[in-house]
Design a protein around this motif. Structure first.
Motif, PDB file in Angstrom:
ATOM      1  N   THR A 151       4.006   4.511  -3.943  1.00  0.00           N
ATOM      2  CA  THR A 151       4.819   3.765  -3.001  1.00  0.00           C
ATOM      3  C   THR A 151       6.050   2.933  -3.685  1.00  0.00           C
ATOM      4  O   THR A 151       5.935   2.478  -5.021  1.00  0.00           O
ATOM      5  N   ARG A 190       9.514   0.168  -3.206  1.00  0.00           N
ATOM      6  CA  ARG A 190       9.852  -0.975  -2.365  1.00  0.00           C
ATOM      7  C   ARG A 190      11.275  -1.188  -2.986  1.00  0.00           C
ATOM      8  O   ARG A 190      11.567  -1.142  -3.873  1.00  0.00           O
ATOM      9  N   GLU A 200       8.974   2.822   0.831  1.00  0.00           N
ATOM     10  CA  GLU A 200       8.803   4.636   0.832  1.00  0.00           C
ATOM     11  C   GLU A 200       7.300   4.770   0.342  1.00  0.00           C
ATOM     12  O   GLU A 200       6.941   4.194  -0.500  1.00  0.00           O
ATOM     13  N   HIS A 201       6.562   5.620   1.359  1.00  0.00           N
ATOM     14  CA  HIS A 201       5.217   6.056   0.762  1.00  0.00           C
ATOM     15  C   HIS A 201       5.228   7.404   1.124  1.00  0.00           C
ATOM     16  O   HIS A 201       5.198   7.702   2.461  1.00  0.00           O
ATOM     17  N   VAL A 209       7.585   8.933   3.626  1.00  0.00           N
ATOM     18  CA  VAL A 209       7.956   8.392   4.825  1.00  0.00           C
ATOM     19  C   VAL A 209       8.851   7.089   4.431  1.00  0.00           C
ATOM     20  O   VAL A 209       8.227   6.315   3.430  1.00  0.00           O
ATOM     21  N   TYR A 222       9.982   3.347   5.778  1.00  0.00           N
ATOM     22  CA  TYR A 222       9.400   2.317   6.886  1.00  0.00           C
ATOM     23  C   TYR A 222      10.715   1.065   6.595  1.00  0.00           C
ATOM     24  O   TYR A 222      10.792   0.359   5.711  1.00  0.00           O
ATOM     25  N   GLY A 268      11.919  -2.609   7.613  1.00  0.00           N
ATOM     26  CA  GLY A 268      11.293  -4.085   8.534  1.00  0.00           C
ATOM     27  C   GLY A 268      12.568  -4.231   9.712  1.00  0.00           C
ATOM     28  O   GLY A 268      13.477  -3.487   9.771  1.00  0.00           O
ATOM     29  N   SER A 294      10.763   7.684  14.239  1.00  0.00           N
ATOM     30  CA  SER A 294      10.445   6.646  15.338  1.00  0.00           C
ATOM     31  C   SER A 294      11.452   5.470  15.048  1.00  0.00           C
ATOM     32  O   SER A 294      11.914   4.870  14.059  1.00  0.00           O
ATOM     33  N   VAL A 307      13.363  -1.613  14.449  1.00  0.00           N
ATOM     34  CA  VAL A 307      12.415  -1.111  13.430  1.00  0.00           C
ATOM     35  C   VAL A 307      12.240   0.121  13.239  1.00  0.00           C
ATOM     36  O   VAL A 307      12.409   0.848  14.281  1.00  0.00           O
ATOM     37  N   THR A 363      11.315   4.129  11.216  1.00  0.00           N
ATOM     38  CA  THR A 363      10.359   4.940  10.503  1.00  0.00           C
ATOM     39  C   THR A 363      11.134   6.277  10.113  1.00  0.00           C
ATOM     40  O   THR A 363      11.826   6.814  11.404  1.00  0.00           O
TER      41      THR A 363
END
Length: 114
Positions: A2, A4, A16-17, A20, A22, A24, A62, A109, A111
């Motif tokens: 992960t 950040r 990131e993980h 993918v 993400y 906020g 998404s 938000v 992804t």
């Protein structure tokens, strides 16, 4: 692993993980703008956050979009469609909410794949 990026007092803007990314909730810095202006500013910020993670808006998976006035959705959609041209459209939901704080009209938000 992960990774950040861009820590704030309450979160990381980008996480990131496993390939993918993400993001906020992203709002406009200039809340005096109308829906189109705030949407442009939000999407520009998202471009920068995605670039920091080594990806871009062609890799969106998404999007959840929160708006305070659903009658302004067509104005938001105009800017959105120019930003996500082509076949690389993510799954998306637009949700009407009572308040996003201050004079924010939109919060997004995202992804995305790396």
């Amino acid at each position: 692993m992960t990774t950040r990026h861009l820590q704030t007092p309450i979160m990381h803007r980008v996480v990131e993980h496993n390939g993918v990314v993400y993001l906020g909730g992203v709002t406009a810095d200039d809340e005096s703008l109308g829906m189109e202006g705030q949407t442009r500013q939000v999407l520009s910020k998202i471009d920068g956050y995605l670039a920091q993670a080594g990806t871009d808006n062609t890799r969106l998976l998404s999007a959840t979009i929160f708006v305070t006035d659903l009658t302004q959705k067509p104005a938001m959609d105009t800017v959105w469609k120019a930003w996500v041209e082509g076949q690389d459209l993510p799954a998306r939901a637009t949700v009407g909410v009572a308040d996003l704080g201050g004079n924010a009209l939109i919060e997004v938000v995202i992804t995305a794949a790396v």
